[in-house]
Design a protein around this motif. Structure first.
Motif, PDB file in Angstrom:
ATOM      1  N   HIS A   1       3.260  -9.504  12.481  1.00  0.00           N
ATOM      2  CA  HIS A   1       3.222 -10.971  12.489  1.00  0.00           C
ATOM      3  C   HIS A   1       1.930 -11.533  11.902  1.00  0.00           C
ATOM      4  N   PHE A   2       0.862 -10.763  11.914  1.00  0.00           N
ATOM      5  CA  PHE A   2      -0.439 -11.211  11.419  1.00  0.00           C
ATOM      6  C   PHE A   2      -0.546 -11.113   9.894  1.00  0.00           C
ATOM      7  N   ILE A   3       0.511 -10.619   9.240  1.00  0.00           N
ATOM      8  CA  ILE A   3       0.557 -10.564   7.773  1.00  0.00           C
ATOM      9  C   ILE A   3       1.620 -11.551   7.311  1.00  0.00           C
ATOM     10  N   LYS A   4       1.237 -12.413   6.382  1.00  0.00           N
ATOM     11  CA  LYS A   4       2.172 -13.448   5.935  1.00  0.00           C
ATOM     12  C   LYS A   4       3.302 -12.866   5.086  1.00  0.00           C
ATOM     13  N   ASP A   5       4.392 -13.604   5.014  1.00  0.00           N
ATOM     14  CA  ASP A   5       5.518 -13.227   4.172  1.00  0.00           C
ATOM     15  C   ASP A   5       5.040 -13.075   2.733  1.00  0.00           C
TER      16      ASP A   5
ATOM     17  N   ASN B   1     -11.697   0.469  -5.094  1.00  0.00           N
ATOM     18  CA  ASN B   1     -12.015  -0.962  -5.034  1.00  0.00           C
ATOM     19  C   ASN B   1     -10.769  -1.811  -4.770  1.00  0.00           C
ATOM     20  N   ARG B   2      -9.923  -1.347  -3.878  1.00  0.00           N
ATOM     21  CA  ARG B   2      -8.716  -2.074  -3.475  1.00  0.00           C
ATOM     22  C   ARG B   2      -8.906  -2.607  -2.069  1.00  0.00           C
ATOM     23  N   ASN B   3      -8.368  -3.756  -1.802  1.00  0.00           N
ATOM     24  CA  ASN B   3      -8.332  -4.266  -0.439  1.00  0.00           C
ATOM     25  C   ASN B   3      -7.188  -3.560   0.289  1.00  0.00           C
ATOM     26  N   ALA B   4      -7.373  -3.285   1.580  1.00  0.00           N
ATOM     27  CA  ALA B   4      -6.339  -2.553   2.304  1.00  0.00           C
ATOM     28  C   ALA B   4      -6.359  -2.916   3.782  1.00  0.00           C
ATOM     29  N   VAL B   5      -5.174  -2.794   4.373  1.00  0.00           N
ATOM     30  CA  VAL B   5      -5.004  -2.985   5.813  1.00  0.00           C
ATOM     31  C   VAL B   5      -4.373  -1.705   6.345  1.00  0.00           C
TER      32      VAL B   5
END
Length: 182
Positions: free
Chosen positions: A55-59, A14-18
């Motif tokens: 670039h599509f992931i924020k700092d 149940n973790r969010n992941a990319v």
């Protein structure tokens, strides 16, 4: 992301992941492996891309990074995908890994963890300590070493191939899992 094993585990937990992979075939395979019913509400995203350009992931937006890049050009991941680091010689690979380390540092939240699995390689009968070279890159970027785990690997599919390649030199039967903190 390879075949998506880490994403499957994230979904089960149940973790969010990319998941990001330069090879569209791996993205497709991962998406296929994620097609199972689960009682969790996790959000799993897959994307064709490179770890050197996030670039599509924020700092400071990610809690945990888990990665297992190829070991330079030891096993080629594709034939001609632009940006595929498995097509690079050791020096070019290390230059690209510096960019990867900078991106990982940028997107990881403070005091959070980055784990990278990396092994050493053998060229012309000599060991190149690729694992430690990559570890040093991550340390120079600003990560702090929390753990070095040595994973033993025996009886893998490619064992006979490597025995022939190494002319019965000692096989490299380990990989490192470097656990860093930002």
């Amino acid at each position: 992301m390879g075949s998506g094993t880490t994403l499957v585990e994230a979904k089960l937990l149940n973790r969010n992941a990319v998941g990001i992979d330069i090879n569209p075939q791996s993205v497709f395979k991962s998406e296929t492996n994620l097609q199972f019913k689960c009682e969790t509400q996790s959000k799993i995203y897959t994307k064709v891309g490179s770890a050197s350009d996030l670039h599509f992931i924020k700092d400071n937006g990610i809690d945990f990074i888990c990665t297992h890049p190829p070991y330079a050009n030891i096993i080629k991941y594709s034939k001609d995908i632009e940006g595929d680091i498995s097509l690079l010689d050791v020096d070019d690979f290390l230059c690209k890994m510096e960019i990867v380390a900078k991106e990982a540092y940028r997107i990881l939240k403070k005091r959070k963890t980055c784990a990278i699995m990396m092994g050493d390689i053998r060229k012309n009968g000599k060991v190149i300590p690729l694992g430690f070279l990559v570890m040093n890159i991550f340390l120079q970027i600003g990560f702090v070493n929390k753990e070095i785990i040595i994973k033993e690997q025996h009886n893998c599919r490619s064992m006979q191939y490597w025995k022939k390649q190494n002319n019965d030199f000692l096989l490299l039967a380990h990989e490192y899992i470097f656990v860093f903190q930002k």
